[in-house]
Motif scaffolding. Sequence first.
Motif, PDB file in Angstrom:
ATOM      1  N   GLN A 131       6.072 -28.486  31.886  1.00  0.00           N
ATOM      2  CA  GLN A 131       7.480 -28.681  32.216  1.00  0.00           C
ATOM      3  C   GLN A 131       8.177 -29.619  31.239  1.00  0.00           C
ATOM      4  OE1 GLN A 131       7.007 -29.989  36.290  1.00  0.00           O
ATOM      5  NE2 GLN A 131       7.542 -27.968  37.108  1.00  0.00           N
ATOM      6  N   ARG A 132       7.460 -30.614  30.738  1.00  0.00           N
ATOM      7  CA  ARG A 132       8.066 -31.554  29.791  1.00  0.00           C
ATOM      8  C   ARG A 132       8.374 -30.910  28.448  1.00  0.00           C
ATOM      9  NH1 ARG A 132       4.255 -35.358  31.846  1.00  0.00           N
ATOM     10  NH2 ARG A 132       2.949 -35.076  29.969  1.00  0.00           N
ATOM     11  N   LEU A 133       7.759 -29.770  28.164  1.00  0.00           N
ATOM     12  CA  LEU A 133       8.007 -29.090  26.886  1.00  0.00           C
ATOM     13  C   LEU A 133       9.323 -28.325  26.880  1.00  0.00           C
ATOM     14  CD1 LEU A 133       4.568 -27.577  25.807  1.00  0.00           C
ATOM     15  CD2 LEU A 133       5.659 -29.668  25.024  1.00  0.00           C
ATOM     16  N   ALA A 145      12.677 -18.814  23.900  1.00  0.00           N
ATOM     17  CA  ALA A 145      11.809 -18.500  22.762  1.00  0.00           C
ATOM     18  C   ALA A 145      11.177 -19.771  22.191  1.00  0.00           C
ATOM     19  CB  ALA A 145      12.611 -17.768  21.683  1.00  0.00           C
ATOM     20  N   GLU A 146      11.919 -20.869  22.189  1.00  0.00           N
ATOM     21  CA  GLU A 146      11.375 -22.121  21.657  1.00  0.00           C
ATOM     22  C   GLU A 146      10.245 -22.649  22.523  1.00  0.00           C
ATOM     23  OE1 GLU A 146      10.657 -25.514  19.425  1.00  0.00           O
ATOM     24  OE2 GLU A 146      11.668 -23.618  18.926  1.00  0.00           O
ATOM     25  N   LEU A 147      10.367 -22.554  23.836  1.00  0.00           N
ATOM     26  CA  LEU A 147       9.276 -22.986  24.711  1.00  0.00           C
ATOM     27  C   LEU A 147       8.026 -22.140  24.455  1.00  0.00           C
ATOM     28  CD1 LEU A 147       8.042 -24.610  26.975  1.00  0.00           C
ATOM     29  CD2 LEU A 147       9.109 -23.037  28.617  1.00  0.00           C
ATOM     30  N   GLU A 148       8.205 -20.836  24.298  1.00  0.00           N
ATOM     31  CA  GLU A 148       7.052 -19.979  24.011  1.00  0.00           C
ATOM     32  C   GLU A 148       6.421 -20.359  22.678  1.00  0.00           C
ATOM     33  OE1 GLU A 148       6.237 -15.228  23.285  1.00  0.00           O
ATOM     34  OE2 GLU A 148       7.505 -15.858  24.971  1.00  0.00           O
ATOM     35  N   ARG A 149       7.262 -20.671  21.681  1.00  0.00           N
ATOM     36  CA  ARG A 149       6.745 -21.061  20.370  1.00  0.00           C
ATOM     37  C   ARG A 149       5.958 -22.364  20.465  1.00  0.00           C
ATOM     38  NH1 ARG A 149      11.296 -21.510  18.120  1.00  0.00           N
ATOM     39  NH2 ARG A 149      11.482 -19.299  17.674  1.00  0.00           N
ATOM     40  N   ARG A 150       6.461 -23.314  21.225  1.00  0.00           N
ATOM     41  CA  ARG A 150       5.772 -24.597  21.365  1.00  0.00           C
ATOM     42  C   ARG A 150       4.404 -24.430  22.017  1.00  0.00           C
ATOM     43  NH1 ARG A 150      10.810 -28.547  23.390  1.00  0.00           N
ATOM     44  NH2 ARG A 150      12.028 -28.336  21.451  1.00  0.00           N
ATOM     45  N   LEU A 151       4.321 -23.561  22.998  1.00  0.00           N
ATOM     46  CA  LEU A 151       3.035 -23.328  23.647  1.00  0.00           C
ATOM     47  C   LEU A 151       2.068 -22.585  22.721  1.00  0.00           C
ATOM     48  CD1 LEU A 151       4.409 -22.363  27.163  1.00  0.00           C
ATOM     49  CD2 LEU A 151       3.000 -24.362  26.653  1.00  0.00           C
ATOM     50  N   GLN A 196       7.047 -30.942  19.104  1.00  0.00           N
ATOM     51  CA  GLN A 196       6.823 -30.755  17.666  1.00  0.00           C
ATOM     52  C   GLN A 196       6.227 -31.990  16.997  1.00  0.00           C
ATOM     53  OE1 GLN A 196       7.117 -27.788  17.005  1.00  0.00           O
ATOM     54  NE2 GLN A 196       8.541 -27.044  18.530  1.00  0.00           N
ATOM     55  N   GLN A 197       5.463 -32.763  17.742  1.00  0.00           N
ATOM     56  CA  GLN A 197       4.853 -33.966  17.195  1.00  0.00           C
ATOM     57  C   GLN A 197       3.386 -34.008  17.624  1.00  0.00           C
ATOM     58  OE1 GLN A 197       7.003 -37.886  16.610  1.00  0.00           O
ATOM     59  NE2 GLN A 197       5.961 -38.287  18.518  1.00  0.00           N
ATOM     60  N   VAL A 235     -12.133 -44.793  10.598  1.00  0.00           N
ATOM     61  CA  VAL A 235     -11.360 -44.572  11.815  1.00  0.00           C
ATOM     62  C   VAL A 235      -9.896 -44.488  11.410  1.00  0.00           C
ATOM     63  CG1 VAL A 235     -11.147 -47.052  12.311  1.00  0.00           C
ATOM     64  CG2 VAL A 235     -10.855 -45.387  14.153  1.00  0.00           C
ATOM     65  N   GLY A 236      -9.174 -43.517  11.973  1.00  0.00           N
ATOM     66  CA  GLY A 236      -7.791 -43.326  11.554  1.00  0.00           C
ATOM     67  C   GLY A 236      -6.958 -42.621  12.602  1.00  0.00           C
ATOM     68  N   VAL A 237      -5.661 -42.698  12.404  1.00  0.00           N
ATOM     69  CA  VAL A 237      -4.708 -42.026  13.276  1.00  0.00           C
ATOM     70  C   VAL A 237      -3.566 -41.501  12.422  1.00  0.00           C
ATOM     71  CG1 VAL A 237      -3.577 -44.234  13.778  1.00  0.00           C
ATOM     72  CG2 VAL A 237      -3.184 -42.271  15.279  1.00  0.00           C
ATOM     73  N   ASP A 238      -3.173 -40.243  12.671  1.00  0.00           N
ATOM     74  CA  ASP A 238      -2.053 -39.606  11.967  1.00  0.00           C
ATOM     75  C   ASP A 238      -1.074 -39.066  12.994  1.00  0.00           C
ATOM     76  OD1 ASP A 238      -3.193 -40.064   9.500  1.00  0.00           O
ATOM     77  OD2 ASP A 238      -4.139 -38.090   9.391  1.00  0.00           O
ATOM     78  N   LEU A 239       0.201 -39.128  12.655  1.00  0.00           N
ATOM     79  CA  LEU A 239       1.257 -38.580  13.505  1.00  0.00           C
ATOM     80  C   LEU A 239       2.097 -37.643  12.654  1.00  0.00           C
ATOM     81  CD1 LEU A 239       2.547 -38.661  16.335  1.00  0.00           C
ATOM     82  CD2 LEU A 239       4.088 -40.429  15.473  1.00  0.00           C
ATOM     83  N   THR A 240       2.028 -36.344  12.962  1.00  0.00           N
ATOM     84  CA  THR A 240       2.752 -35.327  12.193  1.00  0.00           C
ATOM     85  C   THR A 240       3.867 -34.753  13.040  1.00  0.00           C
ATOM     86  OG1 THR A 240       0.785 -34.746  10.915  1.00  0.00           O
ATOM     87  CG2 THR A 240       2.565 -33.133  10.974  1.00  0.00           C
ATOM     88  N   ARG A 241       5.067 -34.732  12.477  1.00  0.00           N
ATOM     89  CA  ARG A 241       6.220 -34.168  13.185  1.00  0.00           C
ATOM     90  C   ARG A 241       6.785 -33.004  12.380  1.00  0.00           C
ATOM     91  NH1 ARG A 241       9.589 -34.244  17.116  1.00  0.00           N
ATOM     92  NH2 ARG A 241      11.838 -33.981  16.849  1.00  0.00           N
ATOM     93  N   ARG A 242       7.009 -31.896  13.075  1.00  0.00           N
ATOM     94  CA  ARG A 242       7.662 -30.756  12.445  1.00  0.00           C
ATOM     95  C   ARG A 242       9.160 -30.918  12.608  1.00  0.00           C
ATOM     96  NH1 ARG A 242       6.595 -24.632  14.324  1.00  0.00           N
ATOM     97  NH2 ARG A 242       8.209 -25.147  15.850  1.00  0.00           N
ATOM     98  N   LEU A 243       9.846 -31.248  11.516  1.00  0.00           N
ATOM     99  CA  LEU A 243      11.283 -31.488  11.568  1.00  0.00           C
ATOM    100  C   LEU A 243      12.062 -30.187  11.654  1.00  0.00           C
ATOM    101  CD1 LEU A 243      11.415 -34.256   8.823  1.00  0.00           C
ATOM    102  CD2 LEU A 243      11.236 -34.561  11.296  1.00  0.00           C
ATOM    103  N   GLN A 244      11.587 -29.176  10.950  1.00  0.00           N
ATOM    104  CA  GLN A 244      12.126 -27.830  10.990  1.00  0.00           C
ATOM    105  C   GLN A 244      10.936 -26.884  10.944  1.00  0.00           C
ATOM    106  OE1 GLN A 244      15.220 -27.080   8.090  1.00  0.00           O
ATOM    107  NE2 GLN A 244      16.205 -29.056   8.460  1.00  0.00           N
ATOM    108  N   PRO A 245      11.149 -25.578  11.137  1.00  0.00           N
ATOM    109  CA  PRO A 245       9.993 -24.680  11.166  1.00  0.00           C
ATOM    110  C   PRO A 245       9.060 -24.813   9.971  1.00  0.00           C
ATOM    111  CG  PRO A 245      11.931 -23.533  11.954  1.00  0.00           C
ATOM    112  CD  PRO A 245      12.397 -24.883  11.505  1.00  0.00           C
ATOM    113  N   THR A 246       9.563 -25.212   8.794  1.00  0.00           N
ATOM    114  CA  THR A 246       8.698 -25.302   7.619  1.00  0.00           C
ATOM    115  C   THR A 246       8.776 -26.668   6.940  1.00  0.00           C
ATOM    116  OG1 THR A 246      10.449 -24.358   6.220  1.00  0.00           O
ATOM    117  CG2 THR A 246       8.852 -22.831   7.186  1.00  0.00           C
TER     118      THR A 246
END
Length: 594
Positions: free
Chosen positions: A210-212, A227-233, A328-329, A352-363
């Motif tokens: 639901q949060r998506l 369509a965006e919710l389906e894409r996110r899933l 998208q994160q 040991v590491g941590v990365d945070l990737t965000r998709r700003l636009q589809p590409t």
Amino acid sequence: MRKRFALGATLAILLIAGHASAEEPAATVTGVDDRSLREAIQRAMTQSKIPPRSRSEARRRARDAGDQAVAVLRAEGYYAYVVEPEVSEANPPRAILKITPGPVFVFADPRLAWSGAAPDEGVVQRAQAAMHLTPGAPGRAADVLGAEGRVIAQVQQLGYADAVAEPREVIVDHADHTVRPTFKIAAGDLTRVDGVQVITQGRSSLEWVQRLAPWKPGDVYEPDDVAELERRLRDTGVYDTVSVALAPKEKATADGLRPIMVTLADRKAHTIELGAGYSTTDGPGVDAKWIRYNRLHRADTTTLTARLAKLDSRLEAELALPHWRRSQQTLKLNTAIFRDNTDAYLETGAHVGVDLTRRLQPTIYRTYGVSLDLSQIDSPTAVTGGTANVRQNFATLTTLAAYAWDRSDSVLDPTRGWRVAFRGEPTALTGDITMAFVKAQAQGSAYLPFGEGARTVLAARVKAGQILGGTMPEVPASKRFYAGGGGSVRGYSYQAIGPRIGTTSTPQGGLSLLESSVELRHRFTDHWGGVAFIDAGAVGVDKWPNGADFGVGVGLGVRYDLGFGPIRADFAVPIDKRQGDPAFQIYISIGQSF
């Protein structure tokens, strides 16, 4: 022998005659001067395998061809046509179609008529604009159908989910040769959406799904949001199938809100992947992965990796959390113990590491990260009369900022577009040496297609890097730049390009990097293709490499399309072969080299 020859010749003649007759049109078209119209009519005709055997059969074929020609003429905007089916006097008789197309009818005064209550004025204006029927343009039937489809799509996009087209009215006026369409649209009521309803019982948390949702209860329905919710899933990669749709009207709440129905089919909870490889210079290597999906009920992926190879051996664990805190994160947590054994150094340690990737636009992607490594590095260094091995211990804190743009048309087999990526790694070390520097890299590639179906592609790549604030030989060997190998300059061994230590063939690495590649790719068949390429690269101990630091490799490759991407085999030779360099290298992998 003569009998066999005669029989073969007879069969060949029969096959050729059969093929020719199979290509014969049902009727001969006369009177159509426009070549494209004539070819369209001929394509629409039923093909005949044999000539007519009687005049009655020829007459029937002419009538059938006439009906097919009429359908083409009307579709292309010719409504004042004359079509005359005839039969020739030849023996055997032939079907003939005499056609007078007449003038092209053009659009005039296209209109919208609303069945029931019309939507608000803004929707009406945008629906009118969506028709895209220009007065004076040919009145083709396909354009009428396309206009109606665009109007319905536009009205639905603006929140009227139940909008449908009722029977349209099209007036064909022979007096002024015009086509006047009137589209009748039943818009229905403005649709507002409720929350998400997951109608399958799977491993995913209802609250997380639901949060998506990219809307709030009470918002006006937008198909793009669904369509965006389906894409996110789908992007999470933990489901076999995903379906997202607006609930029917009878499912509306007491407030008139309609929920969005989500159906999820989980993939198997666990998978095991095994791999093995062999290199003539690096020897064998094996790896295994155990992957667990959706363990935390929020489309997460846990991956345990074990790899044993000469260059890179490790035990690693990674947890990926898609849509972490916002859509998208993706947050990735990883830890590993490793052993890297190259010609330039031997490094063992823990990470040991941590990365945070965000998709700003589809590409377009942005990544931030931080990691800590505790490691021991053994590397050779030049001393009087030869080399000596130096052992150093470090604690390394590395931060990461990376941006990537991918405007190509495929991940594994791009034929057009471009890619650009930047990566900066501010690094601080303490231990046997204390220092700080920034390792910066930029890479771009472009793809230019030629010919029909992009069967030939010119591809080019360039990469540059610098270590800012570092000096040689203080920068640890594992942090320096190297060039050579399958992902760099083919024809050379891994790390083989650039300065060497003393008089040995041991790579020294450097503070700067330049690489480039040019490939000419050609697809000979639907599955097979070939490549000719030139790779060049250099590693320098100063701000930029100099001419003596460069190495060039050339080669040829074969590609076989597996459906999802090509498998490649490349053969490359070094142009400037030095002591210790192999005469050639062979590379086999999945996907194009860049």
